[in-house]
Design a protein around this motif. Structure first.
Motif, mmCIF file in Angstrom:
data_model
loop_
_atom_site.group_PDB
_atom_site.id
_atom_site.type_symbol
_atom_site.label_atom_id
_atom_site.label_comp_id
_atom_site.label_asym_id
_atom_site.label_seq_id
_atom_site.Cartn_x
_atom_site.Cartn_y
_atom_site.Cartn_z
ATOM 1 N N PHE A 21 5.506 50.731 14.697
ATOM 2 C CA PHE A 21 4.678 49.972 15.692
ATOM 3 C C PHE A 21 3.322 50.623 16.035
ATOM 4 N N TYR A 28 -2.291 44.922 15.202
ATOM 5 C CA TYR A 28 -1.178 43.973 15.214
ATOM 6 C C TYR A 28 -1.867 42.666 16.032
ATOM 7 N N PHE A 36 2.459 35.495 16.845
ATOM 8 C CA PHE A 36 3.319 35.694 18.142
ATOM 9 C C PHE A 36 2.863 35.287 19.495
ATOM 10 N N GLY A 59 10.233 45.139 24.938
ATOM 11 C CA GLY A 59 9.525 45.263 23.798
ATOM 12 C C GLY A 59 8.348 44.616 24.026
ATOM 13 N N CYS A 60 7.495 44.684 24.668
ATOM 14 C CA CYS A 60 6.153 43.882 25.070
ATOM 15 C C CYS A 60 5.280 43.850 24.222
ATOM 16 N N ASP A 83 8.120 49.205 26.410
ATOM 17 C CA ASP A 83 8.420 49.264 24.807
ATOM 18 C C ASP A 83 8.362 50.652 24.116
ATOM 19 N N LEU A 84 9.159 50.680 23.052
ATOM 20 C CA LEU A 84 9.050 51.981 22.424
ATOM 21 C C LEU A 84 7.891 52.721 22.007
ATOM 22 N N GLY A 109 9.544 52.629 27.336
ATOM 23 C CA GLY A 109 10.739 52.533 27.735
ATOM 24 C C GLY A 109 11.556 51.674 26.529
ATOM 25 N N ASP A 110 12.814 51.726 26.843
ATOM 26 C CA ASP A 110 13.917 51.448 25.733
ATOM 27 C C ASP A 110 14.511 50.222 26.376
ATOM 28 N N ALA A 111 14.782 49.022 25.365
ATOM 29 C CA ALA A 111 15.614 47.980 26.112
ATOM 30 C C ALA A 111 16.984 48.297 26.429
ATOM 31 N N SER A 127 10.449 38.917 23.223
ATOM 32 C CA SER A 127 10.126 38.069 21.962
ATOM 33 C C SER A 127 10.351 39.102 20.824
ATOM 34 N N PHE A 128 11.257 38.818 19.890
ATOM 35 C CA PHE A 128 11.307 39.316 18.458
ATOM 36 C C PHE A 128 11.413 41.101 18.733
ATOM 37 N N SER A 129 11.887 41.427 19.759
ATOM 38 C CA SER A 129 12.428 42.676 19.974
ATOM 39 C C SER A 129 13.679 43.331 20.107
ATOM 40 N N THR A 133 16.519 46.455 17.936
ATOM 41 C CA THR A 133 17.151 47.581 18.358
ATOM 42 C C THR A 133 18.555 47.746 17.933
HETATM 43 C C1 LIG Z 1 7.839 42.372 16.650
HETATM 44 S S1 LIG Z 1 7.085 43.377 18.137
HETATM 45 C C2 LIG Z 1 7.281 42.138 19.076
HETATM 46 C C3 LIG Z 1 6.277 42.297 20.210
HETATM 47 C C4 LIG Z 1 6.024 41.465 21.230
HETATM 48 N N1 LIG Z 1 7.020 41.014 22.110
HETATM 49 C C5 LIG Z 1 5.538 40.135 20.609
HETATM 50 O O1 LIG Z 1 6.085 39.097 20.595
HETATM 51 O O2 LIG Z 1 4.330 40.294 19.993
HETATM 52 C C6 LIG Z 1 8.616 44.164 18.625
HETATM 53 C C7 LIG Z 1 8.325 45.139 19.531
HETATM 54 O O3 LIG Z 1 9.339 45.718 20.196
HETATM 55 C C8 LIG Z 1 9.368 47.016 20.292
HETATM 56 N N2 LIG Z 1 11.014 47.421 20.306
HETATM 57 C C9 LIG Z 1 11.883 47.626 19.435
HETATM 58 N N3 LIG Z 1 12.952 48.125 19.802
HETATM 59 C C10 LIG Z 1 12.580 48.266 20.985
HETATM 60 C C11 LIG Z 1 13.631 48.855 22.121
HETATM 61 N N4 LIG Z 1 14.850 49.141 21.734
HETATM 62 N N5 LIG Z 1 13.032 49.248 23.387
HETATM 63 C C12 LIG Z 1 11.854 48.837 23.592
HETATM 64 N N6 LIG Z 1 10.860 48.349 22.658
HETATM 65 C C13 LIG Z 1 11.373 47.948 21.355
HETATM 66 C C14 LIG Z 1 8.509 47.608 19.177
HETATM 67 O O4 LIG Z 1 8.106 49.013 19.562
HETATM 68 C C15 LIG Z 1 7.491 46.690 19.104
HETATM 69 O O5 LIG Z 1 6.434 46.814 19.919
#
Ligand SMILES: C[S@@+](CC[C@H](N)C(=O)[O-])C[C@H]1O[C@@H](n2cnc3c(N)ncnc32)[C@H](O)[C@@H]1O
Length: 281
Positions: A21, A28, A36, A59-60, A83-84, A109-111, A127-129, A133
């Motif tokens: 990412f 993106y 998205f 996972g913003c 977000d990671l 930060g980590d989910a 959303s989609f995050s 993980t």
């Molecule tokens: C497909 S994108 C979605 C981003 C946003 N929520 C959207 O709807 O456009 C997935 C995001 O989740 C983040 N992500 C994935 N696993 C994560 C975790 N364990 N903690 C935080 N962020 C995470 C990724 O770095 C990425 O930015």
């Protein structure tokens, strides 16, 4: 002495997500925001945010949920994003600052441990995050504890594919990548993607419900689709396609979706989306 401890598989996967990412972050929003952003806005609607609510977007990314949530909670509310990916965080924080938003904070930060005290939020959205993980059950359990009593949770995942050609084109593309990278990350989604309602119920959430819908994303031409294919979580794998094979890869992948183009060259991708919401319980 520096630590020589090897990364666990989960740590390696998170590092891979962050790198993918990071690489995708510059394009993106422009390439994939048209998909998205409306999905994030709908999640905010379904979560029923109220003025003054404190919201966490897990996972913003580039803020599909975060900016819609800021509008919903108003100046007395507060929205935090984690977000990671440091590059996603930098760009989204800069956008929030550029828009003069004072009630937003975005940080790496980590989910699975976003680093806020229990009970900090009226809503936790993602959303989609969480579907990416390594340990979605841990992330859901943590999200639930972060909620105040009666707090609301919402997440999104993909439904059954209405147009398999799009997935097939990405599969063809990944076939040009380094087999080790493509193999290690062959399955991007975790168990939450298969059974969001079951996993939320198992985490202790109440009132779990799913709204299903189909989105339509328009691409002006095959090049626009090609740019979008490189601007999401597949990027880490695609980056391993040798530069001298990228044109061949582009032609092979575009050939799969080209029959879907209209007479003006435009393409519309239909995607099934599930919005799953719940209460803290
Ligand atoms: C497909 S994108 C979605 C981003 C946003 N929520 C959207 O709807 O456009 C997935 C995001 O989740 C983040 N992500 C994935 N696993 C994560 C975790 N364990 N903690 C935080 N962020 C995470 C990724 O770095 C990425 O930015």
């Amino acid at each position: 002495m520096p630590s020589t401890r090897e990364q666990s598989p989960a740590e390696r996967r998170k590092a891979w997500i962050a790198r993918s990412f990071d690489l995708a972050s510059d394009s993106y929003d422009e390439a994939n925001g048209p998909f998205f952003n409306p999905v994030g806005e709908r999640l905010v609607d379904l979560a029923g945010l109220r003025p003054g609510d404190r919201v966490l977007d897990v996972g913003c990314g580039r803020g599909a949920v975060l900016f819609a949530a800021v509008a919903a909670v108003g100046p007395d509310g507060y929205v935090a994003g984690v977000d990671l990916s440091p590059a996603m965080v930098r760009r989204t924080a800069a956008q929030a600052a550029g828009a003069g938003l004072r009630n937003v904070s975005v940080r790496v930060g980590d989910a699975e441990d976003p680093g806020f005290p229990d009970g900090s939020f009226e809503a936790v959205l993602s959303s989609f995050s969480l579907v990416l993980t390594p340990d979605p059950a841990a992330a859901l359990a943590r999200a639930r504890r972060l909620l105040a009593p009666d707090g609301r949770f919402g997440t999104t995942s993909f439904g059954p594919d209405p147009e398999p050609a799009w997935r097939e084109a990405v599969r063809v593309l990944r076939g040009f990548a380094d087999p080790e990278a493509a193999g290690a990350y062959a399955r991007p989604f975790n168990a939450l993607a298969d059974d969001p309602e079951g996993m939320l119920a198992a985490a202790g959430f109440a009132g779990v419900r799913t709204v299903e819908g189909t989105t339509a994303t328009e691409f002006a031409d095959l090049d626009a689709w090609w740019r979008s294919a490189w601007a999401d979580g597949h990027r880490g794998v695609l980056e391993t396609i040798p530069p001298d094979r990228r044109e061949e890869a582009r032609r092979a992948a575009c050939a799969v979706v080209a029959p879907l183009a209209g007479p003006d060259g435009r393409l519309v991708r239909r995607t099934a989306v599930r919005w799953t919401t719940a209460r803290r319980g």
